[in-house]
Design a protein around this motif. Structure first.
Motif, PDB file in Angstrom:
ATOM      1  N   SER A  22       0.817  -1.213   0.000  1.00 30.18           N
ATOM      2  CA  SER A  22       0.000   0.000   0.000  1.00 30.18           C
ATOM      3  C   SER A  22       0.851   1.262   0.000  1.00 30.18           C
ATOM      4  O   SER A  22       0.349   2.347  -0.257  1.00 30.18           O
ATOM      5  N   GLY A  23       2.158   1.135   0.292  1.00 35.58           N
ATOM      6  CA  GLY A  23       3.017   2.306   0.371  1.00 35.58           C
ATOM      7  C   GLY A  23       3.010   2.967   1.728  1.00 35.58           C
ATOM      8  O   GLY A  23       3.693   3.960   1.933  1.00 35.58           O
ATOM      9  N   ARG A  24       2.255   2.419   2.687  1.00 39.97           N
ATOM     10  CA  ARG A  24       2.136   3.014   4.014  1.00 39.97           C
ATOM     11  C   ARG A  24       3.340   2.638   4.877  1.00 39.97           C
ATOM     12  O   ARG A  24       3.739   1.474   4.939  1.00 39.97           O
ATOM     13  N   THR A  25       3.928   3.610   5.532  1.00 44.01           N
ATOM     14  CA  THR A  25       5.010   3.320   6.473  1.00 44.01           C
ATOM     15  C   THR A  25       4.435   2.575   7.665  1.00 44.01           C
ATOM     16  O   THR A  25       3.429   2.989   8.247  1.00 44.01           O
ATOM     17  N   THR A  26       5.066   1.469   8.036  1.00 48.73           N
ATOM     18  CA  THR A  26       4.530   0.617   9.083  1.00 48.73           C
ATOM     19  C   THR A  26       5.270   0.807  10.399  1.00 48.73           C
ATOM     20  O   THR A  26       6.349   1.406  10.459  1.00 48.73           O
ATOM     21  N   LEU A  27       4.683   0.248  11.438  1.00 48.34           N
ATOM     22  CA  LEU A  27       5.321   0.270  12.752  1.00 48.34           C
ATOM     23  C   LEU A  27       6.658  -0.469  12.701  1.00 48.34           C
ATOM     24  O   LEU A  27       7.625  -0.083  13.362  1.00 48.34           O
ATOM     25  N   ALA A  28       6.730  -1.539  11.885  1.00 51.00           N
ATOM     26  CA  ALA A  28       7.984  -2.291  11.736  1.00 51.00           C
ATOM     27  C   ALA A  28       9.072  -1.423  11.113  1.00 51.00           C
ATOM     28  O   ALA A  28      10.263  -1.554  11.458  1.00 51.00           O
ATOM     29  N   ASP A  29       8.697  -0.533  10.175  1.00 50.19           N
ATOM     30  CA  ASP A  29       9.675   0.378   9.581  1.00 50.19           C
ATOM     31  C   ASP A  29      10.283   1.288  10.644  1.00 50.19           C
ATOM     32  O   ASP A  29      11.487   1.517  10.679  1.00 50.19           O
ATOM     33  N   VAL A  30       9.420   1.820  11.523  1.00 52.36           N
ATOM     34  CA  VAL A  30       9.891   2.691  12.593  1.00 52.36           C
ATOM     35  C   VAL A  30      10.802   1.920  13.540  1.00 52.36           C
ATOM     36  O   VAL A  30      11.850   2.422  13.974  1.00 52.36           O
ATOM     37  N   ALA A  31      10.414   0.678  13.858  1.00 53.44           N
ATOM     38  CA  ALA A  31      11.228  -0.146  14.761  1.00 53.44           C
ATOM     39  C   ALA A  31      12.615  -0.387  14.178  1.00 53.44           C
ATOM     40  O   ALA A  31      13.639  -0.268  14.877  1.00 53.44           O
ATOM     41  N   ALA A  32      12.665  -0.712  12.874  1.00 53.59           N
ATOM     42  CA  ALA A  32      13.960  -0.962  12.237  1.00 53.59           C
ATOM     43  C   ALA A  32      14.806   0.299  12.197  1.00 53.59           C
ATOM     44  O   ALA A  32      16.019   0.271  12.429  1.00 53.59           O
ATOM     45  N   ARG A  58      14.379   8.161  20.438  1.00 48.75           N
ATOM     46  CA  ARG A  58      14.772   7.556  19.159  1.00 48.75           C
ATOM     47  C   ARG A  58      13.551   7.143  18.354  1.00 48.75           C
ATOM     48  O   ARG A  58      13.478   7.324  17.141  1.00 48.75           O
ATOM     49  N   VAL A  59      12.578   6.568  19.031  1.00 53.30           N
ATOM     50  CA  VAL A  59      11.359   6.130  18.345  1.00 53.30           C
ATOM     51  C   VAL A  59      10.620   7.321  17.742  1.00 53.30           C
ATOM     52  O   VAL A  59      10.198   7.292  16.581  1.00 53.30           O
ATOM     53  N   HIS A  60      10.461   8.380  18.522  1.00 54.46           N
ATOM     54  CA  HIS A  60       9.737   9.550  18.026  1.00 54.46           C
ATOM     55  C   HIS A  60      10.486  10.224  16.873  1.00 54.46           C
ATOM     56  O   HIS A  60       9.861  10.705  15.918  1.00 54.46           O
ATOM     57  N   GLN A  61      11.805  10.255  16.947  1.00 54.00           N
ATOM     58  CA  GLN A  61      12.596  10.818  15.855  1.00 54.00           C
ATOM     59  C   GLN A  61      12.392  10.004  14.587  1.00 54.00           C
ATOM     60  O   GLN A  61      12.211  10.552  13.490  1.00 54.00           O
ATOM     61  N   ALA A  62      12.444   8.682  14.728  1.00 55.20           N
ATOM     62  CA  ALA A  62      12.258   7.812  13.560  1.00 55.20           C
ATOM     63  C   ALA A  62      10.862   7.982  12.970  1.00 55.20           C
ATOM     64  O   ALA A  62      10.685   8.056  11.749  1.00 55.20           O
ATOM     65  N   ALA A  63       9.865   8.056  13.830  1.00 56.82           N
ATOM     66  CA  ALA A  63       8.487   8.210  13.359  1.00 56.82           C
ATOM     67  C   ALA A  63       8.322   9.512  12.583  1.00 56.82           C
ATOM     68  O   ALA A  63       7.664   9.552  11.533  1.00 56.82           O
ATOM     69  N   ARG A  64       8.936  10.600  13.093  1.00 55.23           N
ATOM     70  CA  ARG A  64       8.830  11.879  12.395  1.00 55.23           C
ATOM     71  C   ARG A  64       9.552  11.835  11.054  1.00 55.23           C
ATOM     72  O   ARG A  64       9.055  12.344  10.046  1.00 55.23           O
ATOM     73  N   GLN A  65      10.738  11.240  11.026  1.00 54.33           N
ATOM     74  CA  GLN A  65      11.517  11.179   9.792  1.00 54.33           C
ATOM     75  C   GLN A  65      10.817  10.354   8.713  1.00 54.33           C
ATOM     76  O   GLN A  65      10.855  10.699   7.530  1.00 54.33           O
TER      77      GLN A  65
END
Length: 351
Positions: A22-32, A58-65
């Motif tokens: 679907s092109g949606r960024t997933t929770l797994a993407d943020v975790a990686a 780190r998690v919030h930074q990754a989610a924003r990026q």
């Protein structure tokens, strides 16, 4: 690839490789990207205190990026809790319900709940269909308009187990959560005002004929019966949707059929506004020849010529208090109860 943030090294992955089809960024993407487990990401984004502050950053930074937006359906499935509140209103073209919905949104959204709006069009079958469609998704709560609905719809509400608050009307039935005001009392109050101004042939003109309009009609009857002035021939009831154009047409019809009336209580401001415009066009003096009153104090009523006497209804307060009560019920902080709010008679130049 690494990016350095405030003493933290954030490892970014190629989102094109890890995103679902679907092109949606997933929770797994943020975790990686953050170098942590998906469960840590979930806990960090929920603000749980058990997560180390540096890991949470780190998690919030990754989610924003990555532009990550949590999937509410997945979150509800994981937590077995929905964040959606189903709100059923008759119309969106009526400013009355727009004001109510605005207050509901401002109350629920900051608390993490999203209003899901269903429009019934004053049709009990359509309301029942909306309930059958959305209740299987297990909303966190329900806000419904009034008490007039099909027996099947009543059973759906009762059997859903979902906290429910009724808006715009009140009831003393045990276990019923509701926020509203006395439509009967308000109808009686504005009719009494016309009587006190010396009017004796007071007509009641109504459109839409939903339960709340009929309750205003009952208030009108009570007042005139008590004064010995009630005449059923002075009631003009139209099932058409309320509008300024309809109000103008009904005003002209009433003057022709009921030439001795000296006041009209219109059930809603939009048809009252139409009546005032028709009076100006026909050269009928208001309030000299005939007094005109409305209901709800909608936008523009204070700008009519003359300004419209009306009942100011607490629709924003109903929405705010109803949503607040629903929050308490969803959290188990209170029992169902009835809140009756005040209305206000606003006297202007039309009476």
């Amino acid at each position: 690839m690494g990016i350095f943030f405030c003493g933290l090294t954030l490892t970014l992955i190629n989102p094109r490789r890890s995103r679902r089809s679907s092109g949606r960024t997933t929770l797994a993407d943020v975790a990686a990207a953050a170098g942590v487990s998906p469960i840590t990401v979930s806990r960090a984004l929920r603000g749980e205190r058990s997560v180390d502050p540096q890991l949470a950053e780190r998690v919030h930074q990754a989610a924003r990026q990555l532009g990550y937006v949590p999937d509410p359906a997945a979150r509800a499935l994981a937590s077995q809790r929905s964040t959606q509140v189903l709100v059923l209103v008759p119309l969106l073209s009526n400013a009355l319900f727009v004001d109510l919905l605005e207050a509901v949104h401002r109350t629920l959204f900051p608390q993490g709940f999203q209003p899901l709006i269903g429009v019934t069009h004053y049709d009990s079958a359509e309301e029942e269909l909306l309930l059958r469609t959305y209740l299987p998704h297990r909303p966190a709560g329900l806000l419904v308009t009034g008490f007039d609905r099909s027996e099947d719809a009543r059973q759906l509400l009762a059997g859903s187990g979902v906290p429910c608050v009724h808006l715009m009307e009140t009831s003393t039935a045990p276990g019923t959560a509701c926020v509203g005001f006395s439509q009967v009392g308000a109808g009686e109050a504005i009719t009494r005002h016309l009587v006190e101004r010396g009017r004796r042939r007071i007509a009641f003109c109504a459109a839409q004929l939903d339960p709340r309009v009929l309750q205003r009609a009952e208030g009108y009857r009570r007042c005139l019966r008590a004064a010995g002035l009630y005449d059923p021939r002075l009631e003009v009831l139209s099932a058409e949707r309320s509008s300024m154009a309809l109000g103008a047409r009904l005003f002209e019809d009433m003057l022709q059929r009921l030439p001795d009336i000296d006041a009209i209580f219109f059930c809603n401001d939009d048809i009252a506004q139409g009546g005032l415009l028709a009076a100006a066009r026909l050269g009928v003096a208001v309030p000299g020849r005939i007094a005109i009153a409305g209901f709800n104090d909608l936008a523009g009523s204070d700008q009519m010529v003359p300004p419209l006497t009306t009942i100011r209804t607490p629709r924003s307060e109903v929405g705010r208090a109803g949503a607040t009560m629903l929050l308490e019920l969803m959290r188990g902080e209170a029992a169902p109860r009835c809140i009756e709010l005040d209305y206000e008679l606003v006297v202007r130049g039309s009476t």
